[in-house]
Design a protein around this motif. Structure first.
Motif, PDB file in Angstrom:
ATOM      1  N   PRO A  29       0.828  -1.200   0.000  1.00 40.06           N
ATOM      2  CA  PRO A  29       0.000   0.000   0.000  1.00 40.06           C
ATOM      3  C   PRO A  29       0.866   1.256   0.000  1.00 40.06           C
ATOM      4  O   PRO A  29       1.920   1.306   0.626  1.00 40.06           O
ATOM      5  CB  PRO A  29      -0.786  -0.086   1.299  1.00 40.06           C
ATOM      6  N   GLY A  30       0.419   2.265  -0.707  1.00 37.34           N
ATOM      7  CA  GLY A  30       1.148   3.519  -0.739  1.00 37.34           C
ATOM      8  C   GLY A  30       2.146   3.630  -1.872  1.00 37.34           C
ATOM      9  O   GLY A  30       2.646   4.701  -2.144  1.00 37.34           O
ATOM     10  N   VAL A  31       2.447   2.524  -2.547  1.00 32.12           N
ATOM     11  CA  VAL A  31       3.365   2.556  -3.676  1.00 32.12           C
ATOM     12  C   VAL A  31       2.554   2.919  -4.914  1.00 32.12           C
ATOM     13  O   VAL A  31       1.577   2.258  -5.226  1.00 32.12           O
ATOM     14  CB  VAL A  31       4.067   1.189  -3.866  1.00 32.12           C
ATOM     15  N   PRO A  32       2.908   3.981  -5.635  1.00 35.97           N
ATOM     16  CA  PRO A  32       2.126   4.375  -6.801  1.00 35.97           C
ATOM     17  C   PRO A  32       2.209   3.336  -7.913  1.00 35.97           C
ATOM     18  O   PRO A  32       3.247   2.732  -8.144  1.00 35.97           O
ATOM     19  CB  PRO A  32       2.749   5.700  -7.238  1.00 35.97           C
ATOM     20  N   ALA A  33       1.086   3.126  -8.583  1.00 32.57           N
ATOM     21  CA  ALA A  33       1.031   2.181  -9.689  1.00 32.57           C
ATOM     22  C   ALA A  33       1.742   2.791 -10.896  1.00 32.57           C
ATOM     23  O   ALA A  33       1.665   3.995 -11.132  1.00 32.57           O
ATOM     24  CB  ALA A  33      -0.405   1.866 -10.047  1.00 32.57           C
ATOM     25  N   ILE A  96      -9.168   5.916  -6.422  1.00 28.18           N
ATOM     26  CA  ILE A  96      -9.612   4.846  -5.525  1.00 28.18           C
ATOM     27  C   ILE A  96      -8.435   4.321  -4.719  1.00 28.18           C
ATOM     28  O   ILE A  96      -8.542   4.089  -3.516  1.00 28.18           O
ATOM     29  CB  ILE A  96     -10.290   3.725  -6.330  1.00 28.18           C
ATOM     30  N   ARG A  97      -7.305   4.143  -5.374  1.00 26.49           N
ATOM     31  CA  ARG A  97      -6.115   3.649  -4.682  1.00 26.49           C
ATOM     32  C   ARG A  97      -5.656   4.633  -3.605  1.00 26.49           C
ATOM     33  O   ARG A  97      -5.288   4.244  -2.504  1.00 26.49           O
ATOM     34  CB  ARG A  97      -5.000   3.408  -5.690  1.00 26.49           C
ATOM     35  N   ALA A  98      -5.700   5.918  -3.908  1.00 24.73           N
ATOM     36  CA  ALA A  98      -5.312   6.938  -2.941  1.00 24.73           C
ATOM     37  C   ALA A  98      -6.261   6.935  -1.753  1.00 24.73           C
ATOM     38  O   ALA A  98      -5.848   7.070  -0.600  1.00 24.73           O
ATOM     39  CB  ALA A  98      -5.269   8.310  -3.589  1.00 24.73           C
ATOM     40  N   GLU A  99      -7.547   6.777  -2.020  1.00 27.97           N
ATOM     41  CA  GLU A  99      -8.541   6.750  -0.947  1.00 27.97           C
ATOM     42  C   GLU A  99      -8.340   5.527  -0.050  1.00 27.97           C
ATOM     43  O   GLU A  99      -8.451   5.617   1.158  1.00 27.97           O
ATOM     44  CB  GLU A  99      -9.943   6.743  -1.548  1.00 27.97           C
ATOM     45  N   ARG A 100      -8.020   4.393  -0.638  1.00 28.97           N
ATOM     46  CA  ARG A 100      -7.774   3.194   0.148  1.00 28.97           C
ATOM     47  C   ARG A 100      -6.539   3.341   1.026  1.00 28.97           C
ATOM     48  O   ARG A 100      -6.517   2.890   2.151  1.00 28.97           O
ATOM     49  CB  ARG A 100      -7.591   1.969  -0.756  1.00 28.97           C
ATOM     50  N   SER A 101      -5.496   3.967   0.492  1.00 37.94           N
ATOM     51  CA  SER A 101      -4.282   4.136   1.292  1.00 37.94           C
ATOM     52  C   SER A 101      -4.524   5.099   2.448  1.00 37.94           C
ATOM     53  O   SER A 101      -3.906   4.966   3.506  1.00 37.94           O
ATOM     54  CB  SER A 101      -3.113   4.596   0.436  1.00 37.94           C
ATOM     55  N   LYS A 102      -5.412   6.059   2.281  1.00 37.60           N
ATOM     56  CA  LYS A 102      -5.746   6.967   3.377  1.00 37.60           C
ATOM     57  C   LYS A 102      -6.456   6.215   4.494  1.00 37.60           C
ATOM     58  O   LYS A 102      -6.232   6.475   5.659  1.00 37.60           O
ATOM     59  CB  LYS A 102      -6.664   8.087   2.886  1.00 37.60           C
ATOM     60  N   ARG A 103      -7.314   5.287   4.147  1.00 33.64           N
ATOM     61  CA  ARG A 103      -8.096   4.556   5.141  1.00 33.64           C
ATOM     62  C   ARG A 103      -7.236   3.572   5.919  1.00 33.64           C
ATOM     63  O   ARG A 103      -7.545   3.223   7.042  1.00 33.64           O
ATOM     64  CB  ARG A 103      -9.222   3.795   4.468  1.00 33.64           C
TER      65      ARG A 103
END
Length: 105
Positions: A29-33, A96-103
């Protein structure tokens, strides 16, 4: 057995075959795609969307429904759905990926 055995100091993350805990885990998590992975994911989701549309249309026909157009139009419409799903997925995936990493934090 005073020589060092494989069990001495063994930790769970040292197994190179363990993809989830190894140091080179790609789904951290947190690693940019990468752009290549985003495009690949978007194209695959577009294919899923197009085929799902065709499955739903086939189910409708099997239940006795009639379509107001021919099969060529059906496949063209499925391609349009797939292209739309590809574009939406590509544009929304990083959000969506950014939102998931925030959670997770």
């Amino acid at each position: 057995m005073s020589g060092g055995s494989a069990d001495d100091g063994d930790t769970a993350g040292d197994d190179p075959g363990d993809e989830r805990t190894g140091p080179t885990a790609q789904s951290t998590p947190g690693v940019p795609a990468t752009k290549r992975n985003r495009v690949k994911s978007a194209v695959l989701w577009g294919a899923v969307g197009g085929f799902a549309f065709l499955v739903l249309a086939q189910g409708y026909l099997l239940l006795g429904g009639e379509l107001p157009f021919r099969y060529a139009w059906l496949f063209g419409l499925a391609m349009a759905v797939g292209i739309g799903a590809t574009g939406i997925t590509y544009l929304a995936e990083h959000r969506i990926r950014a939102e998931r990493s925030k959670r997770r934090t």
